[in-house]
Design an enzyme around this catalytic site. Sequence first.
Site, short mmCIF file in Angstrom:
data_model
loop_
_atom_site.label_atom_id
_atom_site.label_comp_id
_atom_site.label_asym_id
_atom_site.label_seq_id
_atom_site.Cartn_x
_atom_site.Cartn_y
_atom_site.Cartn_z
N GLN A 71 -30.80 10.25 -23.94
CA GLN A 71 -29.69 9.52 -23.33
C GLN A 71 -29.47 10.01 -21.90
O GLN A 71 -28.61 9.50 -21.20
CB GLN A 71 -28.42 9.74 -24.13
CG GLN A 71 -28.48 9.21 -25.55
CD GLN A 71 -27.25 9.61 -26.33
OE1 GLN A 71 -26.16 9.10 -26.11
NE2 GLN A 71 -27.41 10.52 -27.27
N HIS B 119 -30.79 5.43 -21.31
CA HIS B 119 -29.75 5.08 -20.34
C HIS B 119 -30.28 5.04 -18.91
O HIS B 119 -29.50 5.10 -17.96
CB HIS B 119 -28.57 6.06 -20.46
CG HIS B 119 -27.84 5.90 -21.76
ND1 HIS B 119 -26.89 6.79 -22.22
CD2 HIS B 119 -27.93 4.94 -22.72
CE1 HIS B 119 -26.43 6.37 -23.40
NE2 HIS B 119 -27.05 5.27 -23.71
N CYS C 9 -33.72 -4.12 -10.97
CA CYS C 9 -33.18 -5.46 -10.73
C CYS C 9 -32.49 -5.92 -12.02
O CYS C 9 -33.08 -5.85 -13.10
CB CYS C 9 -34.32 -6.41 -10.37
SG CYS C 9 -33.85 -8.15 -10.43
N GLY D 257 -27.95 18.30 -28.61
CA GLY D 257 -26.94 18.14 -27.57
C GLY D 257 -26.37 16.75 -27.46
O GLY D 257 -26.09 16.29 -26.36
N THR D 258 -26.21 16.09 -28.58
CA THR D 258 -25.58 14.77 -28.53
C THR D 258 -24.42 14.70 -29.52
O THR D 258 -24.54 15.18 -30.64
CB THR D 258 -26.59 13.62 -28.80
OG1 THR D 258 -25.87 12.38 -28.82
CG2 THR D 258 -27.37 13.79 -30.09
N SER D 259 -23.32 14.10 -29.05
CA SER D 259 -22.19 13.91 -29.95
C SER D 259 -22.45 12.71 -30.85
O SER D 259 -21.73 12.47 -31.81
CB SER D 259 -20.90 13.68 -29.15
OG SER D 259 -21.00 12.50 -28.37
N ALA E 73 -29.15 24.69 -26.87
CA ALA E 73 -30.55 24.22 -26.80
C ALA E 73 -31.46 25.24 -26.11
O ALA E 73 -32.61 25.43 -26.51
CB ALA E 73 -30.60 22.89 -26.07
#
Length: 276
Positions: free
Chosen positions: A113, A131, A139, A200-202, A244
Amino acid sequence: MSVSTQNIAAAAAAIMSSRYVVAMTGAGMSVESGVPTFRGEGGLWTRHEPPKPNAYQAFLRDPEAWWRRERARSAEAWVVELRRALEAAVPHAGHYALANLEKMGVLKSVVTQNIDGLHQTAGSRRVIELHGSRYKMRCVRCGHKRPRKSLFAHAPPPACERCGGPVKFDSVLFGEPIPPEVLAAGRRETDAADCVIAIGTSASVRPAGGLPRIAHANGALLVEVNPNTSSLTRSCDYVLAGPAGSVLPQLLAWARDDPDGSLALERPTATPFQSA
Ligand code: NAD
Ligand code: ZN
Protein backbone atom coordinates in the site's frame (compact mmCIF):
# COMPACT_ATOMS: atom_id res chain seq x y z
CA MET A 1 9.14 -5.26 22.24
CA SER A 2 10.90 -8.52 21.45
CA VAL A 3 9.36 -11.50 19.75
CA SER A 4 10.24 -14.92 21.15
CA THR A 5 12.62 -17.12 19.20
CA GLN A 6 10.03 -19.91 19.26
CA ASN A 7 7.46 -17.67 17.60
CA ILE A 8 9.90 -16.63 14.91
CA ALA A 9 11.07 -20.20 14.34
CA ALA A 10 7.50 -21.53 14.08
CA ALA A 11 6.43 -18.80 11.66
CA ALA A 12 9.60 -19.30 9.57
CA ALA A 13 8.93 -23.05 9.37
CA ALA A 14 5.35 -22.39 8.20
CA ILE A 15 6.59 -19.89 5.60
CA MET A 16 9.29 -22.28 4.35
CA SER A 17 6.79 -25.10 3.89
CA SER A 18 4.41 -22.90 1.91
CA ARG A 19 4.30 -22.99 -1.86
CA TYR A 20 3.41 -19.36 -2.71
CA VAL A 21 4.25 -16.72 -0.11
CA VAL A 22 3.17 -13.11 -0.62
CA ALA A 23 4.05 -10.15 1.62
CA MET A 24 1.43 -7.41 2.02
CA THR A 25 2.92 -4.22 3.40
CA GLY A 26 1.40 -1.03 4.77
CA ALA A 27 2.64 2.25 6.17
CA GLY A 28 4.17 0.56 9.27
CA MET A 29 6.73 -1.14 6.99
CA SER A 30 8.42 2.24 6.43
CA VAL A 31 8.23 3.69 9.95
CA GLU A 32 11.82 2.65 10.66
CA SER A 33 12.83 4.41 7.44
CA GLY A 34 11.50 7.63 8.96
CA VAL A 35 8.16 7.71 7.10
CA PRO A 36 5.25 8.17 9.53
CA THR A 37 1.97 6.25 9.30
CA PHE A 38 -1.38 7.99 8.84
CA ARG A 39 -3.25 6.58 11.81
CA GLY A 40 -2.36 5.74 15.40
CA GLU A 41 0.35 7.03 17.72
CA GLY A 42 2.64 9.48 15.91
CA GLY A 43 0.46 9.16 12.77
CA LEU A 44 0.16 12.11 10.40
CA TRP A 45 -3.60 12.34 10.79
CA THR A 46 -3.31 12.11 14.58
CA ARG A 47 -1.10 15.20 14.63
CA HIS A 48 -2.45 17.18 11.67
CA GLU A 49 -5.83 18.05 10.25
CA PRO A 50 -7.08 14.86 8.56
CA PRO A 51 -7.37 14.93 4.75
CA LYS A 52 -10.36 16.11 2.79
CA PRO A 53 -12.29 13.00 1.79
CA ASN A 54 -13.07 14.27 -1.73
CA ALA A 55 -9.57 15.15 -3.00
CA TYR A 56 -9.96 13.09 -6.18
CA GLN A 57 -13.31 14.64 -7.03
CA ALA A 58 -11.76 18.11 -6.53
CA PHE A 59 -8.99 17.14 -8.98
CA LEU A 60 -11.49 15.90 -11.58
CA ARG A 61 -13.65 19.02 -11.22
CA ASP A 62 -10.78 21.37 -11.98
CA PRO A 63 -7.33 19.83 -12.58
CA GLU A 64 -5.76 23.23 -13.31
CA ALA A 65 -6.92 24.75 -10.02
CA TRP A 66 -5.72 21.63 -8.22
CA TRP A 67 -2.27 21.98 -9.77
CA ARG A 68 -2.17 25.73 -8.99
CA ARG A 69 -2.67 24.87 -5.32
CA GLU A 70 0.06 22.25 -5.54
CA ARG A 71 2.40 24.72 -7.16
CA ALA A 72 1.86 27.23 -4.38
CA ARG A 73 2.75 24.39 -2.01
CA SER A 74 -0.46 25.12 -0.18
CA ALA A 75 -0.99 21.40 0.14
CA GLU A 76 -2.18 20.23 3.53
CA ALA A 77 0.42 20.11 6.35
CA TRP A 78 0.40 16.31 6.56
CA VAL A 79 1.18 16.06 2.84
CA VAL A 80 4.17 18.40 3.19
CA GLU A 81 5.48 16.37 6.15
CA LEU A 82 4.97 13.08 4.29
CA ARG A 83 6.84 14.38 1.22
CA ARG A 84 9.79 15.64 3.27
CA ALA A 85 10.00 12.24 5.01
CA LEU A 86 9.76 10.41 1.67
CA GLU A 87 12.58 12.49 0.21
CA ALA A 88 14.88 11.48 3.07
CA ALA A 89 13.83 7.82 3.40
CA VAL A 90 16.12 4.87 2.69
CA PRO A 91 15.29 1.17 3.09
CA HIS A 92 15.91 -0.53 6.45
CA ALA A 93 16.98 -4.10 7.25
CA GLY A 94 13.37 -5.34 6.92
CA HIS A 95 13.13 -4.15 3.30
CA TYR A 96 16.42 -5.90 2.54
CA ALA A 97 15.24 -9.08 4.27
CA LEU A 98 12.17 -9.24 1.99
CA ALA A 99 14.36 -8.69 -1.10
CA ASN A 100 16.68 -11.50 0.09
CA LEU A 101 13.70 -13.84 0.67
CA GLU A 102 12.49 -13.16 -2.89
CA LYS A 103 15.95 -13.89 -4.27
CA MET A 104 15.97 -17.22 -2.38
CA GLY A 105 12.66 -18.10 -4.06
CA VAL A 106 10.80 -18.13 -0.73
CA LEU A 107 8.79 -14.94 -1.35
CA LYS A 108 6.95 -14.64 -4.64
CA SER A 109 5.91 -10.97 -4.49
CA VAL A 110 5.24 -7.90 -2.38
CA VAL A 111 1.81 -6.28 -2.61
CA THR A 112 2.21 -2.88 -1.00
CA GLN A 113 0.00 0.00 0.00
CA ASN A 114 3.08 2.20 0.20
CA ILE A 115 4.02 4.71 -2.44
CA ASP A 116 7.59 5.17 -1.25
CA GLY A 117 9.42 2.77 -3.62
CA LEU A 118 11.59 1.46 -0.76
CA HIS A 119 10.97 -2.21 -1.63
CA GLN A 120 12.37 -1.67 -5.14
CA THR A 121 15.31 0.36 -3.81
CA ALA A 122 16.11 -2.57 -1.52
CA GLY A 123 16.09 -4.95 -4.50
CA SER A 124 12.58 -6.48 -4.46
CA ARG A 125 11.60 -7.18 -8.07
CA ARG A 126 7.95 -8.28 -8.06
CA VAL A 127 6.24 -5.36 -6.35
CA ILE A 128 2.60 -4.39 -6.89
CA GLU A 129 1.93 -0.86 -5.70
CA LEU A 130 -1.78 -0.77 -4.95
CA HIS A 131 -1.79 2.93 -4.10
CA GLY A 132 0.63 3.98 -6.83
CA SER A 133 4.20 5.22 -6.77
CA ARG A 134 5.81 8.47 -5.69
CA TYR A 135 8.11 8.11 -8.72
CA LYS A 136 5.36 8.26 -11.35
CA MET A 137 2.68 10.49 -12.86
CA ARG A 138 -0.52 9.01 -14.34
CA CYS A 139 -3.17 10.12 -16.81
CA VAL A 140 -6.61 9.76 -15.22
CA ARG A 141 -8.24 9.16 -18.62
CA CYS A 142 -6.11 6.38 -20.17
CA GLY A 143 -3.86 5.35 -17.26
CA HIS A 144 -0.61 6.07 -19.15
CA LYS A 145 2.30 6.56 -16.71
CA ARG A 146 5.45 8.62 -16.96
CA PRO A 147 8.26 9.44 -14.50
CA ARG A 148 7.68 12.04 -11.80
CA LYS A 149 10.69 14.28 -11.43
CA SER A 150 10.01 15.87 -8.05
CA LEU A 151 7.73 15.30 -5.08
CA PHE A 152 6.93 19.01 -5.00
CA ALA A 153 5.24 20.44 -8.09
CA HIS A 154 7.01 23.40 -9.69
CA ALA A 155 4.75 23.60 -12.73
CA PRO A 156 1.53 21.86 -13.79
CA PRO A 157 2.39 18.80 -15.88
CA PRO A 158 1.61 18.80 -19.60
CA ALA A 159 -1.48 16.84 -20.68
CA CYS A 160 -1.10 13.12 -21.39
CA GLU A 161 1.06 12.53 -24.48
CA ARG A 162 -1.15 9.58 -25.46
CA CYS A 163 -4.69 10.94 -25.12
CA GLY A 164 -4.49 14.57 -23.97
CA GLY A 165 -6.18 13.72 -20.64
CA PRO A 166 -5.38 15.39 -17.30
CA VAL A 167 -2.35 14.06 -15.45
CA LYS A 168 -1.93 13.64 -11.67
CA PHE A 169 0.48 11.96 -9.31
CA ASP A 170 0.28 8.17 -9.57
CA SER A 171 -0.32 7.89 -5.82
CA VAL A 172 -4.05 7.56 -5.24
CA LEU A 173 -5.90 10.51 -3.77
CA PHE A 174 -8.65 10.29 -1.19
CA GLY A 175 -11.81 9.15 -2.96
CA GLU A 176 -9.87 7.79 -5.95
CA PRO A 177 -10.41 4.17 -6.97
CA ILE A 178 -7.36 1.93 -7.37
CA PRO A 179 -6.84 1.47 -11.14
CA PRO A 180 -8.66 -1.84 -11.91
CA GLU A 181 -5.64 -3.52 -13.54
CA VAL A 182 -3.49 -2.77 -10.46
CA LEU A 183 -6.11 -4.11 -8.05
CA ALA A 184 -6.51 -7.21 -10.26
CA ALA A 185 -2.73 -7.80 -10.19
CA GLY A 186 -2.75 -7.60 -6.37
CA ARG A 187 -5.74 -9.92 -6.20
CA ARG A 188 -4.03 -12.45 -8.49
CA GLU A 189 -1.11 -12.61 -6.06
CA THR A 190 -3.22 -13.05 -2.94
CA ASP A 191 -5.45 -15.59 -4.75
CA ALA A 192 -2.34 -17.61 -5.65
CA ALA A 193 -0.94 -17.38 -2.11
CA ASP A 194 -1.04 -20.19 0.41
CA CYS A 195 0.70 -17.88 2.90
CA VAL A 196 0.34 -14.11 3.32
CA ILE A 197 2.67 -12.12 5.58
CA ALA A 198 0.85 -8.90 6.57
CA ILE A 199 3.47 -6.35 7.63
CA GLY A 200 2.79 -2.93 9.14
CA THR A 201 -0.78 -2.59 8.01
CA SER A 202 -3.85 -1.80 10.07
CA ALA A 203 -5.80 -3.51 7.23
CA SER A 204 -8.48 -0.88 7.67
CA VAL A 205 -8.11 0.71 4.23
CA ARG A 206 -10.40 -0.85 1.62
CA PRO A 207 -10.05 -2.56 -0.75
CA ALA A 208 -6.35 -3.27 0.03
CA GLY A 209 -7.07 -4.36 3.61
CA GLY A 210 -9.56 -6.93 2.33
CA LEU A 211 -6.96 -8.90 0.34
CA PRO A 212 -5.31 -10.75 3.27
CA ARG A 213 -8.78 -11.55 4.62
CA ILE A 214 -9.89 -13.05 1.29
CA ALA A 215 -6.66 -15.07 1.07
CA HIS A 216 -7.19 -16.37 4.61
CA ALA A 217 -10.82 -17.27 3.87
CA ASN A 218 -9.51 -19.25 0.88
CA GLY A 219 -7.19 -21.25 3.14
CA ALA A 220 -3.93 -19.25 3.10
CA LEU A 221 -1.89 -19.06 6.29
CA LEU A 222 -1.79 -15.57 7.74
CA VAL A 223 1.35 -14.27 9.47
CA GLU A 224 1.33 -10.78 10.99
CA VAL A 225 4.35 -8.56 11.67
CA ASN A 226 3.21 -5.53 13.65
CA PRO A 227 4.16 -4.23 17.13
CA ASN A 228 0.47 -3.43 17.75
CA THR A 229 -2.72 -5.37 17.28
CA SER A 230 -4.63 -4.72 14.07
CA SER A 231 -8.01 -5.71 12.70
CA LEU A 232 -6.27 -8.82 11.30
CA THR A 233 -4.57 -10.03 14.49
CA ARG A 234 -7.36 -12.29 15.70
CA SER A 235 -7.49 -14.14 12.37
CA CYS A 236 -3.74 -14.70 12.16
CA ASP A 237 -2.09 -18.13 12.44
CA TYR A 238 1.18 -16.52 13.59
CA VAL A 239 1.51 -13.11 15.24
CA LEU A 240 5.01 -11.64 15.41
CA ALA A 241 4.39 -8.61 17.59
CA GLY A 242 7.48 -6.55 16.83
CA PRO A 243 8.77 -3.95 14.37
CA ALA A 244 9.41 -4.95 10.77
CA GLY A 245 13.05 -3.82 10.91
CA SER A 246 13.97 -6.45 13.50
CA VAL A 247 11.40 -9.23 12.92
CA LEU A 248 11.96 -9.62 9.15
CA PRO A 249 15.77 -10.07 9.36
CA GLN A 250 15.14 -12.73 12.05
CA LEU A 251 12.65 -14.50 9.78
CA LEU A 252 15.23 -14.39 6.99
CA ALA A 253 17.89 -15.83 9.31
CA TRP A 254 15.65 -18.79 10.17
CA ALA A 255 14.70 -19.27 6.52
CA ARG A 256 18.45 -19.49 5.75
CA ASP A 257 18.91 -21.97 8.57
CA ASP A 258 21.14 -19.34 10.19
CA PRO A 259 19.30 -18.53 13.44
CA ASP A 260 22.10 -16.30 14.73
CA GLY A 261 21.89 -14.19 11.61
CA SER A 262 25.62 -14.42 10.95
CA LEU A 263 25.17 -14.34 7.15
CA ALA A 264 25.22 -10.81 5.80
CA LEU A 265 22.11 -9.14 4.41
CA GLU A 266 22.58 -8.61 0.71
CA ARG A 267 21.94 -4.97 -0.13
CA PRO A 268 21.43 -4.52 -3.85
CA THR A 269 21.49 -0.98 -5.16
CA ALA A 270 18.53 -0.51 -7.42
CA THR A 271 17.06 2.87 -8.15
CA PRO A 272 13.30 3.11 -8.52
CA PHE A 273 13.67 5.85 -11.15
CA GLN A 274 14.91 3.15 -13.54
CA SER A 275 11.61 1.31 -13.33
CA ALA A 276 9.48 4.44 -13.78
P1 NAD B 1 -1.94 2.62 8.88
O1 NAD B 1 -1.32 3.96 9.10
O2 NAD B 1 -3.40 2.49 8.92
O3 NAD B 1 -1.33 1.50 9.87
C1 NAD B 1 0.02 1.32 10.04
C2 NAD B 1 0.25 0.06 10.83
O4 NAD B 1 1.66 -0.08 10.99
C3 NAD B 1 -0.37 0.04 12.23
O5 NAD B 1 -1.09 -1.16 12.39
C4 NAD B 1 0.86 0.09 13.17
O6 NAD B 1 0.65 -0.65 14.36
C5 NAD B 1 1.91 -0.56 12.30
N1 NAD B 1 3.30 -0.23 12.65
C6 NAD B 1 3.79 0.89 13.24
N2 NAD B 1 5.13 0.80 13.36
C7 NAD B 1 5.50 -0.39 12.81
C8 NAD B 1 6.76 -1.05 12.63
N3 NAD B 1 7.91 -0.48 13.00
N4 NAD B 1 6.76 -2.28 12.04
C9 NAD B 1 5.61 -2.85 11.65
N5 NAD B 1 4.39 -2.27 11.81
C10 NAD B 1 4.34 -1.05 12.37
O7 NAD B 1 -1.34 2.20 7.53
P2 NAD B 1 -1.96 1.45 6.40
O8 NAD B 1 -2.82 0.32 6.88
O9 NAD B 1 -0.86 1.14 5.51
O10 NAD B 1 -2.99 2.49 5.72
C11 NAD B 1 -2.72 3.83 5.45
C12 NAD B 1 -2.51 4.13 3.96
O11 NAD B 1 -1.65 5.24 3.88
C13 NAD B 1 -1.78 3.07 3.26
O12 NAD B 1 -2.66 2.43 2.45
C14 NAD B 1 -0.70 3.76 2.42
O13 NAD B 1 -1.14 3.90 1.10
C15 NAD B 1 -0.64 5.14 2.89
N6 NAD B 1 0.67 5.56 3.44
C16 NAD B 1 1.82 5.22 2.80
C17 NAD B 1 3.04 5.58 3.34
C18 NAD B 1 4.31 5.17 2.63
O14 NAD B 1 4.33 5.06 1.41
N7 NAD B 1 5.37 4.87 3.37
C19 NAD B 1 3.10 6.29 4.53
C20 NAD B 1 1.89 6.67 5.15
C21 NAD B 1 0.67 6.27 4.58
ZN1 ZN C 1 -3.94 9.51 -21.34
